[in-house]
Scaffold this motif. Structure first.
Motif, PDB file in Angstrom:
ATOM      1  N   GLY A 156       0.964  -1.306  -0.350  1.00 51.50           N
ATOM      2  CA  GLY A 156      -0.576  -0.025   0.078  1.00 51.50           C
ATOM      3  C   GLY A 156       0.925   1.329  -0.369  1.00 51.50           C
ATOM      4  N   ALA A 157       2.112   1.043   0.030  1.00 53.41           N
ATOM      5  CA  ALA A 157       2.757   2.864   0.057  1.00 53.41           C
ATOM      6  C   ALA A 157       2.685   3.019  -1.361  1.00 53.41           C
ATOM      7  CB  ALA A 157       4.496   1.782  -0.117  1.00 53.41           C
ATOM      8  N   THR A 158       2.302   3.329  -2.289  1.00 51.24           N
ATOM      9  CA  THR A 158       2.450   3.926  -3.413  1.00 51.24           C
ATOM     10  C   THR A 158       0.871   4.855  -3.202  1.00 51.24           C
ATOM     11  OG1 THR A 158       1.850   2.025  -4.883  1.00 51.24           O
ATOM     12  CG2 THR A 158       4.033   2.873  -5.353  1.00 51.24           C
ATOM     13  N   MET A 159      -0.187   3.606  -3.174  1.00 50.05           N
ATOM     14  CA  MET A 159      -1.567   4.208  -2.762  1.00 50.05           C
ATOM     15  C   MET A 159      -1.771   5.535  -1.394  1.00 50.05           C
ATOM     16  SD  MET A 159      -4.815   4.629  -4.068  1.00 50.05           S
ATOM     17  CE  MET A 159      -5.521   3.020  -4.958  1.00 50.05           C
ATOM     18  N   LYS A 160      -0.404   5.079  -0.278  1.00 46.28           N
ATOM     19  CA  LYS A 160      -0.509   6.121   0.516  1.00 46.28           C
ATOM     20  C   LYS A 160       0.292   7.382   0.096  1.00 46.28           C
ATOM     21  CE  LYS A 160      -0.218   2.153   3.829  1.00 46.28           C
ATOM     22  NZ  LYS A 160       0.399   1.719   4.852  1.00 46.28           N
ATOM     23  N   ALA A 161       1.335   7.493  -0.708  1.00 46.80           N
ATOM     24  CA  ALA A 161       2.069   8.340  -1.371  1.00 46.80           C
ATOM     25  C   ALA A 161       1.061   9.076  -2.192  1.00 46.80           C
ATOM     26  CB  ALA A 161       3.232   7.599  -1.873  1.00 46.80           C
ATOM     27  N   ALA A 162       0.166   8.670  -3.113  1.00 51.69           N
ATOM     28  CA  ALA A 162      -0.846   9.039  -3.837  1.00 51.69           C
ATOM     29  C   ALA A 162      -2.162  10.159  -3.241  1.00 51.69           C
ATOM     30  CB  ALA A 162      -1.251   7.972  -4.756  1.00 51.69           C
ATOM     31  N   VAL A 163      -2.433   8.842  -2.251  1.00 51.04           N
ATOM     32  CA  VAL A 163      -2.657  10.185  -1.562  1.00 51.04           C
ATOM     33  C   VAL A 163      -2.952  11.472  -0.333  1.00 51.04           C
ATOM     34  CG1 VAL A 163      -4.442   9.972   1.041  1.00 51.04           C
ATOM     35  CG2 VAL A 163      -4.613   7.944  -0.820  1.00 51.04           C
ATOM     36  N   LEU A 164      -1.564  11.397  -0.466  1.00 50.89           N
ATOM     37  CA  LEU A 164      -1.205  12.222   0.514  1.00 50.89           C
ATOM     38  C   LEU A 164      -0.554  13.575  -0.509  1.00 50.89           C
ATOM     39  CD1 LEU A 164       2.526  10.508   2.614  1.00 50.89           C
ATOM     40  CD2 LEU A 164       0.188  12.180   3.024  1.00 50.89           C
ATOM     41  N   ALA A 165      -0.236  12.954  -1.797  1.00 57.02           N
ATOM     42  CA  ALA A 165      -0.538  14.096  -2.689  1.00 57.02           C
ATOM     43  C   ALA A 165      -1.124  14.988  -3.097  1.00 57.02           C
ATOM     44  CB  ALA A 165       0.085  13.821  -3.792  1.00 57.02           C
ATOM     45  N   VAL A 166      -2.214  13.707  -2.593  1.00 58.48           N
ATOM     46  CA  VAL A 166      -3.920  14.401  -3.692  1.00 58.48           C
ATOM     47  C   VAL A 166      -4.422  15.038  -2.353  1.00 58.48           C
ATOM     48  CG1 VAL A 166      -6.248  13.927  -4.113  1.00 58.48           C
ATOM     49  CG2 VAL A 166      -4.702  12.567  -5.358  1.00 58.48           C
ATOM     50  N   ARG A 167      -4.087  14.577  -1.007  1.00 61.71           N
ATOM     51  CA  ARG A 167      -4.976  15.722  -0.215  1.00 61.71           C
ATOM     52  C   ARG A 167      -4.432  16.827   0.023  1.00 61.71           C
ATOM     53  NH1 ARG A 167      -9.336  14.310   2.317  1.00 61.71           N
ATOM     54  NH2 ARG A 167      -8.498  12.088   2.909  1.00 61.71           N
ATOM     55  N   ALA A 168      -2.843  17.079   0.271  1.00 57.96           N
ATOM     56  CA  ALA A 168      -2.468  18.357  -0.079  1.00 57.96           C
ATOM     57  C   ALA A 168      -2.950  19.732  -0.739  1.00 57.96           C
ATOM     58  CB  ALA A 168      -0.885  18.392  -0.695  1.00 57.96           C
ATOM     59  N   CYS A 169      -4.297  18.551  -2.367  1.00 57.49           N
ATOM     60  CA  CYS A 169      -4.679  19.590  -3.519  1.00 57.49           C
ATOM     61  C   CYS A 169      -5.992  19.850  -3.087  1.00 57.49           C
ATOM     62  CB  CYS A 169      -4.743  18.994  -4.674  1.00 57.49           C
ATOM     63  SG  CYS A 169      -2.747  19.064  -5.068  1.00 57.49           S
ATOM     64  N   ARG A 170      -6.455  19.158  -2.054  1.00 55.37           N
ATOM     65  CA  ARG A 170      -8.117  19.880  -1.554  1.00 55.37           C
ATOM     66  C   ARG A 170      -8.725  19.441  -2.243  1.00 55.37           C
ATOM     67  NH1 ARG A 170      -7.424  25.944   0.154  1.00 55.37           N
ATOM     68  NH2 ARG A 170      -6.645  26.449  -2.024  1.00 55.37           N
ATOM     69  N   PRO A 171      -8.982  18.128  -2.391  1.00 51.13           N
ATOM     70  CA  PRO A 171     -10.205  17.705  -2.978  1.00 51.13           C
ATOM     71  C   PRO A 171     -11.267  17.580  -1.645  1.00 51.13           C
ATOM     72  CG  PRO A 171      -9.245  15.656  -2.310  1.00 51.13           C
ATOM     73  CD  PRO A 171      -8.375  17.002  -2.007  1.00 51.13           C
ATOM     74  N   ALA A 172     -12.890  16.712  -2.479  1.00 46.09           N
ATOM     75  CA  ALA A 172     -13.758  16.753  -2.228  1.00 46.09           C
ATOM     76  C   ALA A 172     -13.853  15.890  -1.224  1.00 46.09           C
ATOM     77  CB  ALA A 172     -15.201  17.254  -2.724  1.00 46.09           C
ATOM     78  N   ARG A 173     -13.592  14.743  -1.836  1.00 41.94           N
ATOM     79  CA  ARG A 173     -13.528  13.316  -1.366  1.00 41.94           C
ATOM     80  C   ARG A 173     -12.339  12.432  -2.232  1.00 41.94           C
ATOM     81  NH1 ARG A 173     -16.777   9.906  -2.449  1.00 41.94           N
ATOM     82  NH2 ARG A 173     -17.317   8.227  -0.382  1.00 41.94           N
ATOM     83  N   ILE A 174     -12.108  11.599  -1.437  1.00 40.60           N
ATOM     84  CA  ILE A 174     -10.925  10.335  -2.026  1.00 40.60           C
ATOM     85  C   ILE A 174     -11.330   9.805  -1.963  1.00 40.60           C
ATOM     86  CG2 ILE A 174      -8.623   9.735  -2.233  1.00 40.60           C
ATOM     87  CD1 ILE A 174      -7.413  11.976  -0.855  1.00 40.60           C
ATOM     88  N   VAL A 175     -11.106   8.350  -2.726  1.00 39.99           N
ATOM     89  CA  VAL A 175     -11.537   7.248  -3.310  1.00 39.99           C
ATOM     90  C   VAL A 175     -10.407   6.395  -3.224  1.00 39.99           C
ATOM     91  CG1 VAL A 175     -13.022   5.067  -4.465  1.00 39.99           C
ATOM     92  CG2 VAL A 175     -13.879   7.513  -4.038  1.00 39.99           C
ATOM     93  N   ALA A 176      -9.892   5.269  -2.820  1.00 34.91           N
ATOM     94  CA  ALA A 176      -8.965   5.071  -3.548  1.00 34.91           C
ATOM     95  C   ALA A 176      -9.476   3.040  -3.843  1.00 34.91           C
ATOM     96  CB  ALA A 176      -8.458   3.754  -2.332  1.00 34.91           C
ATOM     97  N   ALA A 177      -9.362   2.755  -4.987  1.00 32.25           N
ATOM     98  CA  ALA A 177      -9.829   2.175  -6.315  1.00 32.25           C
ATOM     99  C   ALA A 177      -8.979   0.726  -6.720  1.00 32.25           C
ATOM    100  CB  ALA A 177     -11.072   2.274  -7.190  1.00 32.25           C
ATOM    101  N   LEU A 178      -9.740  -0.132  -6.551  1.00 30.41           N
ATOM    102  CA  LEU A 178      -8.162  -1.225  -7.195  1.00 30.41           C
ATOM    103  C   LEU A 178      -9.412  -2.926  -7.306  1.00 30.41           C
ATOM    104  CD1 LEU A 178      -6.642  -0.494  -3.564  1.00 30.41           C
ATOM    105  CD2 LEU A 178      -5.589  -0.436  -5.172  1.00 30.41           C
ATOM    106  N   PRO A 179      -8.395  -3.377  -8.575  1.00 32.68           N
ATOM    107  CA  PRO A 179      -9.194  -4.674  -8.767  1.00 32.68           C
ATOM    108  C   PRO A 179      -8.588  -6.357  -7.173  1.00 32.68           C
ATOM    109  CG  PRO A 179      -7.461  -3.930 -10.487  1.00 32.68           C
ATOM    110  CD  PRO A 179      -7.794  -3.077  -8.794  1.00 32.68           C
ATOM    111  N   VAL A 180      -7.825  -5.084  -6.449  1.00 32.94           N
ATOM    112  CA  VAL A 180      -7.106  -6.318  -5.767  1.00 32.94           C
ATOM    113  C   VAL A 180      -6.434  -6.631  -4.912  1.00 32.94           C
ATOM    114  CG1 VAL A 180      -4.980  -7.765  -7.299  1.00 32.94           C
ATOM    115  CG2 VAL A 180      -6.186  -8.971  -6.004  1.00 32.94           C
TER     116      VAL A 180
END
Length: 201
Positions: A124-148
């Motif tokens: 989950g390390a890369t997804m966590k880094a992606a979440v950090l990057a997006v959170r800094a841009c003030r989205p309304a919501r963040i959804v993590a989406a994965l096949p597996v």
């Protein structure tokens, strides 16, 4: 299947952000099915020296850095070793950013529902880094989406995303690739072609 599970999460503002390279083919299909805008969010795993697939951290566009301290301790990685790999991955991240996006500006994130799509996660390390990057841009919501993903790993994201959507979470999980019939490496050219198709839609 992933797109169907995301229909209740995707509103009119939804932006699908693909984590390259493997997440781009998945995100492309999701964006097409949902009729949503697609963009790319370059991320890079920081692999343990000698065991590149084991993440001791990850970085994302915008300077986001996720460090897996338990892995660092268990693998006995020194700060100098970590810094050396980090420098290499930052250079590769910059190369991919320019290659995939060219002169095109990033999609607007602020105030939107952002759906982060990868081909799967292990630590989950890369997804966590992606979440950090997006959170800094003030989205309304963040959804993590994965096949597996491994069973139970959504608990690691409970405090950082608004929804965790995953098609399959097997109890016996060894790698993302074991759950694909074809897990051949996605090339830079394939990434660019899919992004161009989405951007020209």
């Amino acid at each position: 299947m992933l797109a169907e599970r995301l229909r209740d999460e995707a509103d009119a503002s939804a932006l699908v952000l693909a984590l390259p390279r493997g997440g781009v083919p998945v995100a492309f299909e999701v964006a097409m099915a949902l009729g949503a805008e697609l963009d790319v969010l370059p991320v890079r795993k920081i692999g343990v020296p000698g065991h590149k697939e084991l993440a001791m951290g990850a970085i994302a566009t915008g300077g986001a850095l996720q460090v897996e301290r338990d892995t660092l301790k268990a693998a006995q990685v020194s700060q100098a070793q970590f810094d050396a790999v980090l420098a290499q991955e930052r250079a590769e991240l910059g190369r991919r950013e320019g290659l995939y996006r060219g002169n095109r500006p990033p999609a607007r994130v602020e105030g939107r529902t952002v759906i982060l799509v990868d081909d799967g996660i292990a630590t989950g390390a890369t997804m966590k880094a992606a979440v950090l990057a997006v959170r800094a841009c003030r989205p309304a919501r963040i959804v993590a989406a994965l096949p597996v993903a491994p069973a139970g790993i959504e608990a690691d994201f409970a405090d950082t995303v608004d929804a965790f959507v995953c098609v399959a979470q097997p109890a016996l999980f060894f790698s993302v690739g074991q759950h694909y019939e074809d897990f051949g490496e996605t090339t830079d050219d394939e990434v660019r072609a899919l992004l161009e198709r989405a951007w020209n839609r």
